[in-house]
Design an enzyme around this catalytic site. Structure first.
Site, PDB file in Angstrom:
ATOM      1  N   HIS A 116      -9.311   1.231   4.768  1.00  0.00           N
ATOM      2  CA  HIS A 116      -8.026   1.451   5.436  1.00  0.00           C
ATOM      3  C   HIS A 116      -8.227   2.411   6.617  1.00  0.00           C
ATOM      4  CE1 HIS A 116      -3.887   2.594   6.209  1.00  0.00           C
ATOM      5  NE2 HIS A 116      -3.558   1.465   5.603  1.00  0.00           N
ATOM      6  N   ASN A 169       0.881  -1.168   0.000  1.00  0.00           N
ATOM      7  CA  ASN A 169       0.000   0.000   0.000  1.00  0.00           C
ATOM      8  C   ASN A 169       0.917   1.215   0.000  1.00  0.00           C
ATOM      9  OD1 ASN A 169      -1.842   2.031   0.430  1.00  0.00           O
ATOM     10  ND2 ASN A 169      -2.125   1.584   2.604  1.00  0.00           N
ATOM     11  N   GLU A 207      -6.525   4.765   7.720  1.00  0.00           N
ATOM     12  CA  GLU A 207      -6.265   6.191   7.453  1.00  0.00           C
ATOM     13  C   GLU A 207      -7.474   6.836   6.792  1.00  0.00           C
ATOM     14  OE1 GLU A 207      -2.561   5.635   5.384  1.00  0.00           O
ATOM     15  OE2 GLU A 207      -1.646   4.995   7.261  1.00  0.00           O
ATOM     16  N   LYS A 261       0.210   4.286  -0.266  1.00  0.00           N
ATOM     17  CA  LYS A 261      -0.369   5.495   0.330  1.00  0.00           C
ATOM     18  C   LYS A 261      -0.125   6.698  -0.618  1.00  0.00           C
ATOM     19  CE  LYS A 261       0.603   3.406   4.768  1.00  0.00           C
ATOM     20  NZ  LYS A 261       0.468   3.548   6.188  1.00  0.00           N
ATOM     21  N   SER A 319       3.268  -2.310  10.191  1.00  0.00           N
ATOM     22  CA  SER A 319       4.732  -2.302  10.370  1.00  0.00           C
ATOM     23  C   SER A 319       5.369  -3.661  10.096  1.00  0.00           C
ATOM     24  CB  SER A 319       5.096  -1.791  11.773  1.00  0.00           C
ATOM     25  OG  SER A 319       4.576  -0.483  11.957  1.00  0.00           O
ATOM     26  N   GLU A 362      -5.554  -5.066  10.464  1.00  0.00           N
ATOM     27  CA  GLU A 362      -4.576  -3.992  10.640  1.00  0.00           C
ATOM     28  C   GLU A 362      -4.851  -3.249  11.948  1.00  0.00           C
ATOM     29  OE1 GLU A 362      -2.453  -3.000   6.855  1.00  0.00           O
ATOM     30  OE2 GLU A 362      -4.052  -1.550   7.034  1.00  0.00           O
ATOM     31  N   GLY A 417       2.160   2.223  10.457  1.00  0.00           N
ATOM     32  CA  GLY A 417       3.053   3.361  10.246  1.00  0.00           C
ATOM     33  C   GLY A 417       3.735   3.836  11.510  1.00  0.00           C
TER      34      GLY A 417
HETATM   35  C1  PEP Z   1      -0.734  -0.001   5.778  1.00  0.00           C
HETATM   36  O1  PEP Z   1      -0.685   1.120   5.311  1.00  0.00           O
HETATM   37  O2  PEP Z   1      -1.687  -0.747   5.499  1.00  0.00           O
HETATM   38  C2  PEP Z   1       0.347  -0.451   6.639  1.00  0.00           C
HETATM   39  C3  PEP Z   1       0.286  -1.641   7.172  1.00  0.00           C
HETATM   40  O3  PEP Z   1       1.388   0.433   6.824  1.00  0.00           O
HETATM   41  P1  PEP Z   1       2.796   0.127   7.529  1.00  0.00           P
HETATM   42  O4  PEP Z   1       3.286  -1.182   6.992  1.00  0.00           O
HETATM   43  O5  PEP Z   1       3.664   1.261   7.165  1.00  0.00           O
HETATM   44  O6  PEP Z   1       2.528   0.035   9.011  1.00  0.00           O
END
Ligand code: PEP
Length: 255
Positions: free
Chosen positions: A98, A13, A100, A15, A216, A170, A176
């Site tokens: 998501h 992803n 965000e 972003k 992460s 998630e 992040g």
């Molecule tokens: C994400 O954006 O779905 C995500 C898991 O980000 P990150 O791996 O940076 O935590």
């Protein structure tokens, strides 16, 4: 069904990162590194990068996804993009829900459901994100919350359409932040989601469903997370912006 029979999917992803030129360069760098993958490899990219991504990925095992989709076919929805528009430019996957989007753009469980249905009805594979905040985890309601988010996101999704659904667990506190769920926490979350799907669609459908972990995940921790019995892949943010790191996660999923 045992985990080995489920499709493992590693999806990046991106972003709000990368111009079209940067997209071409990064995918060209990734292609040879993931060419031997024994899992599905997807990159979900910003709308303006889709054309460059589809062109760069042609002839490779990398599939291209979008990061969101609107639920209406067309109309006065400034700034939005429909599922038909996505399929027309070669998109095969889309992310819905998501955290965000939920946190910064007013996405609700109900709109996640509508977007998921729009993607599925257009023939896209939909990566539906669910996950608890740190407060909710501390309140001890993680499993109930994951079940509720999952059931609402999948409302009116048929059993047949479920075959085109991937769910990404998630935990919001792990996205992040550099803070990863432990392998046990990741597996517990994924198992809770599978149990909720089982209640609605039955055991066979739940057992066949690919459920990713995201938060992460990186080259160093991927193998342990991906070895868990209910973790069938990963949704990768930061580490999907680096070809070598992303390819190491793909390799870990391919074992
Ligand atoms: C994400 O954006 O779905 C995500 C898991 O980000 P990150 O791996 O940076 O935590």
């Amino acid at each position: 069904m045992d985990k080995a029979k489920r499709a493992a999917v590693i999806a990046g992803n991106w972003k709000m990162n990368n111009t079209p030129a940067q997209t071409t360069a990064l995918i060209e760098e990734m292609k040879p590194l993931v060419a031997d993958a024994d899992c599905d490899v997807v990159l979900c990219v910003p709308y303006v990068d889709i054309h460059a991504a589809v062109e760069a990925a042609k002839g490779s095992n990398i599939k291209i996804g979008a990061e969101n989709v609107h639920f209406k076919d067309k109309g006065a929805f400034t700034g939005e993009v429909s599922a038909e528009m996505l399929t027309a430019v070669g998109v095969e996957y889309v992310i819905t829900g998501h955290s965000e989007r939920r946190q910064y753009f007013g996405e609700t469980d109900e709109t996640v459901n509508l977007r998921t249905l729009a993607g599925l009805n257009a023939g896209l594979k939909v990566i539906v994100c669910v996950g608890e905040t740190l407060t909710q985890r501390k309140q001890g309601i993680t499993k109930e919350l994951l079940a509720m988010q999952t059931k609402i996101a999948l409302k009116d999704v048929t059993k047949e359409q479920l075959q085109n659904v991937i769910i990404a667990y998630e935990p919001v506190w792990a996205i992040g932040t550099g803070e990863t769920a432990t392998a046990q926490q990741a597996n517990e979350g994924n198992a809770a989601i599978r149990a909720a799907v089982c209640e609605v669609y039955g055991k066979d459908a739940a057992d066949a469903l690919t459920i990713q972990y995201g938060g992460s995940m990186n080259a160093a921790n991927a193998a342990e997370l991906l070895s868990q019995p209910d973790v069938d892949g990963g949704l990768i943010g930061g580490a999907s912006l680096k070809a070598v790191d992303f390819s190491k996660i793909v390799a870990a999923a391919s074992k």
